[in-house]
Design an enzyme around this catalytic site. Sequence first.
Site, PDB file in Angstrom:
ATOM      1  N   ASN A   1       0.879  -1.169   0.000  1.00 11.19           N
ATOM      2  CA  ASN A   1       0.000   0.000   0.000  1.00 11.19           C
ATOM      3  C   ASN A   1       0.914   1.217   0.000  1.00 11.19           C
ATOM      4  O   ASN A   1       1.440   1.609   1.049  1.00 11.19           O
ATOM      5  CB  ASN A   1      -0.910  -0.022   1.227  1.00 11.19           C
ATOM      6  CG  ASN A   1      -1.880   1.151   1.263  1.00 11.19           C
ATOM      7  OD1 ASN A   1      -1.789   2.081   0.472  1.00 11.19           O
ATOM      8  ND2 ASN A   1      -2.800   1.119   2.202  1.00 11.19           N
TER       9      ASN A   1
ATOM     10  N   ARG B   1      -2.399  -2.101  -3.604  1.00 14.38           N
ATOM     11  CA  ARG B   1      -3.577  -1.257  -3.432  1.00 14.38           C
ATOM     12  C   ARG B   1      -3.447  -0.066  -4.372  1.00 14.38           C
ATOM     13  O   ARG B   1      -2.450   0.657  -4.358  1.00 14.38           O
ATOM     14  CB  ARG B   1      -3.680  -0.755  -1.996  1.00 14.38           C
ATOM     15  CG  ARG B   1      -4.908   0.140  -1.783  1.00 14.38           C
ATOM     16  CD  ARG B   1      -4.782   1.011  -0.568  1.00 14.38           C
ATOM     17  NE  ARG B   1      -5.970   1.842  -0.389  1.00 14.38           N
ATOM     18  CZ  ARG B   1      -5.961   3.014   0.249  1.00 14.38           C
ATOM     19  NH1 ARG B   1      -4.840   3.480   0.758  1.00 14.38           N
ATOM     20  NH2 ARG B   1      -7.072   3.715   0.373  1.00 14.38           N
TER      21      ARG B   1
ATOM     22  N   HIS C   1     -12.465   2.939  -0.178  1.00 12.19           N
ATOM     23  CA  HIS C   1     -12.432   1.955   0.922  1.00 12.19           C
ATOM     24  C   HIS C   1     -13.136   0.656   0.532  1.00 12.19           C
ATOM     25  O   HIS C   1     -13.627  -0.083   1.382  1.00 12.19           O
ATOM     26  CB  HIS C   1     -13.102   2.510   2.198  1.00 12.19           C
ATOM     27  CG  HIS C   1     -12.426   3.688   2.803  1.00 12.19           C
ATOM     28  ND1 HIS C   1     -13.120   4.733   3.357  1.00 12.19           N
ATOM     29  CD2 HIS C   1     -11.109   3.985   2.954  1.00 12.19           C
ATOM     30  CE1 HIS C   1     -12.270   5.641   3.821  1.00 12.19           C
ATOM     31  NE2 HIS C   1     -11.041   5.194   3.582  1.00 12.19           N
TER      32      HIS C   1
ATOM     33  N   ARG D   1     -10.408  16.022   6.704  1.00 10.49           N
ATOM     34  CA  ARG D   1     -11.244  16.346   5.542  1.00 10.49           C
ATOM     35  C   ARG D   1     -12.617  16.806   5.999  1.00 10.49           C
ATOM     36  O   ARG D   1     -13.183  16.253   6.946  1.00 10.49           O
ATOM     37  CB  ARG D   1     -11.399  15.134   4.622  1.00 10.49           C
ATOM     38  CG  ARG D   1     -10.094  14.641   4.026  1.00 10.49           C
ATOM     39  CD  ARG D   1     -10.330  13.420   3.153  1.00 10.49           C
ATOM     40  NE  ARG D   1      -9.124  12.621   3.042  1.00 10.49           N
ATOM     41  CZ  ARG D   1      -9.102  11.310   2.860  1.00 10.49           C
ATOM     42  NH1 ARG D   1     -10.239  10.637   2.757  1.00 10.49           N
ATOM     43  NH2 ARG D   1      -7.969  10.660   2.767  1.00 10.49           N
TER      44      ARG D   1
ATOM     45  N   GLU E   1      -7.605  -5.245   5.294  1.00 10.80           N
ATOM     46  CA  GLU E   1      -7.489  -4.946   3.870  1.00 10.80           C
ATOM     47  C   GLU E   1      -6.332  -5.704   3.226  1.00 10.80           C
ATOM     48  O   GLU E   1      -6.410  -6.076   2.052  1.00 10.80           O
ATOM     49  CB  GLU E   1      -7.329  -3.435   3.676  1.00 10.80           C
ATOM     50  CG  GLU E   1      -8.575  -2.655   4.076  1.00 10.80           C
ATOM     51  CD  GLU E   1      -8.393  -1.154   3.977  1.00 10.80           C
ATOM     52  OE1 GLU E   1      -8.674  -0.601   2.899  1.00 10.80           O
ATOM     53  OE2 GLU E   1      -7.974  -0.539   4.983  1.00 10.80           O
TER      54      GLU E   1
END
Length: 397
Positions: free
Chosen positions: A7, A85, A174, A235, A379
């Site tokens: 990742n 990823r 996601h 965010r 993940e």
Amino acid sequence: MWTLVLNCGSSSVKFALLDVQGGQVRLSGLAERLGSAGASARLDVDGVRRAVDLGGGSYAEAFAVIAGALDELSVRAGVGAVGHRVVHGGERFSAPALITPEVLAEIRACVPLAPLHNPANIAGIEAAQAAFPEAAHVAVFDTAFHQSMPEVAFRYAVPGDWYRQHGVRRYGFHGTSHAFVAARAADLLGRPLAELNLVTAHLGNGCSVCAVQGGRSVDTSMGLTPLEGLVMGTRSGDVDPGLHDYIARQAGLSLSEVTAALNRESGLLGLSALSNDMRELEEAAGRGHAGARLALDVFVHRLAKQMAGMAAAMGRVDGLVFTGGIGENSAWVRGAVLARLAVLGARVDEAANAAAVRGQSGVISAPGTLAALVVNTNEELMIAQQTQELLAEEVNA
């Protein structure tokens, strides 16, 4: 065959070496502050942890450390696949893809849709291909799971040419996490995933919710970019689109500066003027910090609204699933959200909720009420599984 999962971010590489069938993880770690003098890597090699200085901090140096650890374990030759990823695959990818020059070009074409993420993903792919030239390299896309959304969910009410010519639509992110926890929740509930309507909430520094109907994404909170939707660490989530022009004029900012502020200076950090870390905010709110209390309350208010909206998108909901760093560890957030979702029939079991921290999954709802669960996302395992499934299909084709 071992699968190496990577990742790659703009200044970091998260990695893990997994045996998909046995579930064994022999190597994991994080290389961070790449590109700076303070670059370093933290590794866990067969349970032994250590830190390594990376000198100049290039991707190549990070992969050299990873390769060295694989040599130490005598498994480098057994790494037959590398799963990457990739944040944005646009409309082109609805499933993982074997990385060819053509696929890499498609990923590069998505850079305008994810300018902070895809360039780093590409750099990581190229460095990994140089470090592991004999392995098969597979891209697993954050956006792929959401390609099952119907047009009514992914289209914006904007001029049609914006969509047809420039790809302006909702993509969602996601995806690997939402897919993983939905399947795990079905196992915990003892029901087939195909029969369930679940609302999954991935809550970390980045946050999103997803309506998972029969194992397929039918709506989600993030959109064209990961900025849309929930309040997150830094965010803003949803704001009036007119805010850009207004604050640019009032504060003398460029549009890119406004966007940067919405991505990096907003969310929990902006509301609290203290921190983007939920743990710090909960502690500060307990001491009477007004900004921290406001950040927590806005976070919960917006999250509950979005989760209820995802239930409405499916017409029926069978379970609510919390995951990610906040979702797995903040009993306060979960309890506060479930209190607001009493309208859906939710009610928390206080003891079960308090116990579901530090890696403990399970049902946290009171008996006889709408099922609510904590599920630890993985993940890396999902990426490894999807990588091996694709390669098996390639062999059998």
